[in-house]
Design a protein around this motif. Structure first.
Motif, PDB file in Angstrom:
ATOM      1  N   UNK A  78       0.854  -1.281   0.108  1.00 25.94           N
ATOM      2  CA  UNK A  78       0.094  -0.065  -0.024  1.00 25.94           C
ATOM      3  C   UNK A  78       0.927   1.112  -0.041  1.00 25.94           C
ATOM      4  N   UNK A  79       1.912   1.114   0.789  1.00 21.38           N
ATOM      5  CA  UNK A  79       2.747   2.454   0.813  1.00 21.38           C
ATOM      6  C   UNK A  79       3.391   2.855  -0.590  1.00 21.38           C
ATOM      7  N   UNK A  80       3.956   1.716  -1.097  1.00 23.02           N
ATOM      8  CA  UNK A  80       4.573   1.852  -2.471  1.00 23.02           C
ATOM      9  C   UNK A  80       3.309   2.391  -3.660  1.00 23.02           C
ATOM     10  N   UNK A  81       2.395   1.764  -3.651  1.00 24.39           N
ATOM     11  CA  UNK A  81       1.339   2.035  -4.477  1.00 24.39           C
ATOM     12  C   UNK A  81       0.920   3.431  -4.371  1.00 24.39           C
ATOM     13  N   UNK A  82       0.759   4.011  -3.224  1.00 22.69           N
ATOM     14  CA  UNK A  82       0.397   5.585  -2.927  1.00 22.69           C
ATOM     15  C   UNK A  82       1.605   6.461  -3.442  1.00 22.69           C
ATOM     16  N   UNK A 101       9.928   2.221 -10.004  1.00 22.41           N
ATOM     17  CA  UNK A 101       9.242   1.922  -8.552  1.00 22.41           C
ATOM     18  C   UNK A 101      10.577   1.446  -7.728  1.00 22.41           C
ATOM     19  N   UNK A 102      11.663   1.351  -8.046  1.00 18.67           N
ATOM     20  CA  UNK A 102      13.007   1.013  -7.115  1.00 18.67           C
ATOM     21  C   UNK A 102      12.968   2.601  -6.665  1.00 18.67           C
ATOM     22  N   UNK A 103      13.011   3.657  -7.188  1.00 17.92           N
ATOM     23  CA  UNK A 103      13.241   5.022  -7.037  1.00 17.92           C
ATOM     24  C   UNK A 103      12.282   5.287  -6.029  1.00 17.92           C
ATOM     25  N   UNK A 104      10.952   5.245  -6.397  1.00 20.93           N
ATOM     26  CA  UNK A 104       9.836   5.511  -5.400  1.00 20.93           C
ATOM     27  C   UNK A 104       9.973   4.770  -4.011  1.00 20.93           C
ATOM     28  N   UNK A 105      10.315   3.634  -4.020  1.00 21.41           N
ATOM     29  CA  UNK A 105      10.333   2.972  -2.806  1.00 21.41           C
ATOM     30  C   UNK A 105      11.481   3.614  -1.755  1.00 21.41           C
ATOM     31  N   UNK A 138       4.187  -4.395  -7.731  1.00 23.26           N
ATOM     32  CA  UNK A 138       3.926  -2.823  -7.993  1.00 23.26           C
ATOM     33  C   UNK A 138       4.057  -2.457  -9.398  1.00 23.26           C
ATOM     34  N   UNK A 139       5.294  -2.881 -10.111  1.00 21.10           N
ATOM     35  CA  UNK A 139       5.727  -2.357 -10.893  1.00 21.10           C
ATOM     36  C   UNK A 139       4.881  -2.837 -12.076  1.00 21.10           C
ATOM     37  N   UNK A 140       4.061  -4.032 -12.182  1.00 13.86           N
ATOM     38  CA  UNK A 140       3.524  -4.868 -13.176  1.00 13.86           C
ATOM     39  C   UNK A 140       2.229  -3.778 -13.016  1.00 13.86           C
ATOM     40  N   UNK A 141       1.421  -3.549 -11.997  1.00 10.85           N
ATOM     41  CA  UNK A 141       0.189  -2.714 -11.918  1.00 10.85           C
ATOM     42  C   UNK A 141       0.401  -1.524 -12.345  1.00 10.85           C
ATOM     43  N   UNK A 142       1.628  -0.724 -12.139  1.00 13.11           N
ATOM     44  CA  UNK A 142       1.901   0.621 -12.785  1.00 13.11           C
ATOM     45  C   UNK A 142       2.060   0.406 -14.658  1.00 13.11           C
TER      46      UNK A 142
END
Length: 421
Positions: free
Chosen positions: A28-32, A105-109, A122-126
């Motif tokens: 949830x944190x990374x999706x946001x 996603x790595x950077x956003x994490x 998360x990468x797949x959903x993005x």
């Protein structure tokens, strides 16, 4: 050959000390952080189950695409290359796109703790949220309730394929406990197609569906499927379908096809004939006709299967029983987390021997001799070999016209398929 995506995936592996840690907080944190892509997907079909979910989704995809519809697909694990996990509008994600989305996603994490499966989900959903399509097919990685894919508030449909004992260290020791985890994908008011289930599992699914007001479309109640005179017969309240048998081999694929057809009927979309005749799902009783292994033993009838639990063993045994008589030998490698005796016992009556191998590069592989000992306990004449190629050469030298099935693990199957690619 190492690629840009390989390098990023390796970095992602270091973000959490455990391979599996079931909780949704980090997801949830990374999706946001990346803009909640789970809320921007085309209509989602979300599938859970112990066996058959990949095959069932492959048939749903074939049915939708056979009707000219575009599908995103997320499945796991991959066999030969990570890219297999993500299909965008029908096509495997390409290397440049994968590298870019993983990097983002790595950077956003921002260095936070997160598992490999969570960040790659998360990468797949993005990626899927940014490309138009008609449907999104999501396969759970493990369980359902706390799986990283279980972030879709209102899917179009959920699917629960047959549940059996597997992954007890994460999901529970009883069918009821495991079914409770799988049934975690049910959502209020969202229909759920349910494949054949043990009574203990079905009771749990029905109870959760009743609490959520989720209509069930259950095998044996709302839809029926069978093989009759070499045809697949499917029936529900909408009517009867008389179709060709599934192109995916094995009697268990009849029931998977039934679940796929029930899903397409519930969606009001797709081509039923394409669903059962055009599905593509490697390493599920796959005949290997080309590549170095097949070329090295031209008289051998070579098969590959990645099933690894007792239910998969039963399906393999049942399928071997239907094949034309031919001496059958196994090349088997398994992980130490699996019930090897439960897997081998249903297969044992149908085979002449087993050659055990360790799975290359897998820390959790069973040593070849341990697999061989388990095979002997199951009543199979067993040997060991240093690798699959050596095992096949030894079998072909003794029985040049044999049938050989390489089996026991998707990880072993992946090594075999990488040699073909």
């Amino acid at each position: 050959m190492s690629t840009g995506s390989d390098a990023i995936l390796t970095r992602m592996m270091a973000l959490h000390p455990k391979i599996i840690d079931l909780t949704l907080d980090r997801v949830w944190r990374l999706l946001a952080a990346v803009g909640n892509p789970q809320d921007k997907l085309p209509p989602v079909i979300h599938a859970a189950g112990t066996n058959g979910k990949g095959s069932t989704l492959a048939m749903i995809r074939a049915g939708l695409e056979g009707a000219g519809l575009k599908t995103h697909v997320y499945t796991s694990p991959h066999l030969a290359r990570f890219h297999e996990r993500i299909r965008l509008a029908g096509k495997l994600i390409d290397e440049d796109h994968l590298t870019a989305i993983l990097d983002e996603c790595y950077a956003a994490n921002n260095g936070e703790t997160i598992t490999y499966f969570e960040i790659t989900t998360v990468a797949a959903l993005l990626a899927m949220s940014r490309i138009p399509a008609d449907y999104t097919l999501l396969e759970t990685g493990l369980g359902g309730r706390l799986d990283a894919t279980n972030v879709i508030a209102q899917p179009a449909l959920t699917v629960i394929t047959p549940i059996s004992i597997d992954h007890q260290q994460f999901l529970g020791d009883t069918l009821a406990e495991i079914a409770g985890e799988k049934a975690g994908i049910l959502k209020p008011g969202v229909p759920c197609v349910v494949g054949p289930q043990p009574d203990e599992a079905m009771e749990v699914i029905e109870a959760r569906a009743a609490r959520l007001g989720a209509p069930l479309l259950a095998h044996g109640q709302h839809w029926h499927v069978s093989e009759e005179r070499g045809r697949l017969i499917y029936q529900d309240e909408t009517g009867l379908l008389d179709l060709a048998l599934p192109n995916l081999p094995g009697a268990h694929q009849i029931e998977n096809a039934g679940a796929a057809l029930a899903a397409l009927r519930a969606l009001g979309a797709g081509d039923a004939d394409a669903a059962v005749t055009r599905a593509d799902w490697p390493a599920r009783m796959q005949r290997l006709r080309t590549g170095p292994l097949a070329d090295s033993a031209p008289g051998v009838e070579l098969w590959l299967d990645g099933g690894h639990n007792p239910a998969a063993g039963e399906a393999i045994g049942a399928h071997l029983a239907t094949l034309p008589a031919r001496p059958t030998h196994l090349i088997c490698g398994m992980l130490n987390t699996k019930d090897i005796g439960g897997y081998l016992r249903p297969i044992a009556p149908h085979v002449e021997s087993l050659t055990a191998v360790s799975i290359p590069g897998e820390a959790a592989t069973l040593p070849a001799e341990t697999t061989a000992q388990a095979a002997r306990t199951a009543g199979i004449d067993a040997h060991t070999a240093p690798d699959v190629a050596a095992a096949l050469a030894a079998i072909a030298a003794e029985a040049p016209q044999a049938r050989v099935l390489i089996c026991g693990s998707l990880y072993l199957a992946g090594h075999v398929l990488r040699d073909i690619a």
